[in-house]
Design a protein around this motif. Sequence first.
Motif, PDB file in Angstrom:
ATOM      1  N   UNK A  36       1.419  -0.940   0.375  1.00 13.68           N
ATOM      2  CA  UNK A  36       0.028  -0.117  -0.118  1.00 13.68           C
ATOM      3  C   UNK A  36       0.850   1.323   0.570  1.00 13.68           C
ATOM      4  N   UNK A  37       2.180   1.278   0.419  1.00 17.14           N
ATOM      5  CA  UNK A  37       3.296   2.067   0.828  1.00 17.14           C
ATOM      6  C   UNK A  37       3.396   3.061  -0.909  1.00 17.14           C
ATOM      7  N   UNK A  38       3.490   2.961  -2.140  1.00 21.28           N
ATOM      8  CA  UNK A  38       2.885   3.040  -2.962  1.00 21.28           C
ATOM      9  C   UNK A  38       1.900   3.948  -3.394  1.00 21.28           C
ATOM     10  N   UNK A  39       0.534   3.574  -3.304  1.00 18.40           N
ATOM     11  CA  UNK A  39      -1.138   4.163  -3.618  1.00 18.40           C
ATOM     12  C   UNK A  39      -0.726   5.461  -2.778  1.00 18.40           C
TER      13      UNK A  39
END
Length: 319
Positions: A36-39
Amino acid sequence: MELAQNWTRKHLIGLEELSREEIEIIIDTARSFKSTFEREQKKVPALKGKTVAQLFLEPSTRTRIAFEVAAKRLSADVVTLLGSTSSQKKGETLKDTALNIQSLSADMIIMRHSAAGAPLYLSQYVDIPIINAGDGAHEHPTQGLLDAYTLLDCFGSLDGKRITILGDILFSRVARSNIWGLQKLGASVCLAGPSTLVPESFRELGVDVCYDLKEALVDSDAVMLLRIQHERQTSTHFPSLSEYTRLYGLNKQRSSWLKKDAIIMHPGPINRGVEIDSDIADAPNSVILNQVTNGIAVRMAVMYLCMNRNSRVQAELPR
Ligand code: CP
């Protein structure tokens, strides 16, 4: 995914008591959360409505902020109590502090303490999960987990890998958690440093002990530097810091002894120019800041699992 369904623990006190399978459940869950970190929208609703209390009775930068970011990414509310501002200064006991935090509607306590065993002690009195964020020289389990995560990211598997931990082993909770965690994941662990800080007795934990730095580094896939923990040392264990740096500091020449694709690790805080030269800390094969970022994912996983143990509901986990 059956991750939380297979997780049964309420507390995380140390890696000594975890099985390889339990460590792998945490790391697999952390991978889900890392996705989820790049979302743009990084928050997931996994702990919506829950309150995470941070009880930090020793200084911290990385661990405290990583737990706070992790809890907020899980949509929890976060409250923080520091030793310097708590009513422990007025004589309140640790047990009473924790019971009051629980009565103030906290659903989990993240705890750092200078005394080894403090989180285990509290876990016997409160009804909510206790997560050890570092207890004296005993364990720092989420650091050990984020180190394992980072190593697995680099190498895919730790089976047959050799990891050297160099420095103040005697007073290091990070070393102890890594000794338990990395060996369970199939790595061999070598402890290196001056004999006053790396006692022979550590061999009983299954590790190699090596006082010759070149011998320790030549076959290593990773070296993990540790700072000298002045705050835990009651007597002098080597003549001076400059003497330590001269004999054991990692510099360009010494890092060339490592295997070709070896990585440089450090849990922080770094003492540049003491246990590690600045250019080595910032070198392309240094993963020190990757470790810090991975700490968010690992702490999301630990909080999620301890709050959802035995759960068949997996809907919140990102896919
Ligand atoms: N690695 C680590 O525990 O750092 P902090 O003391 O800054 O939390």
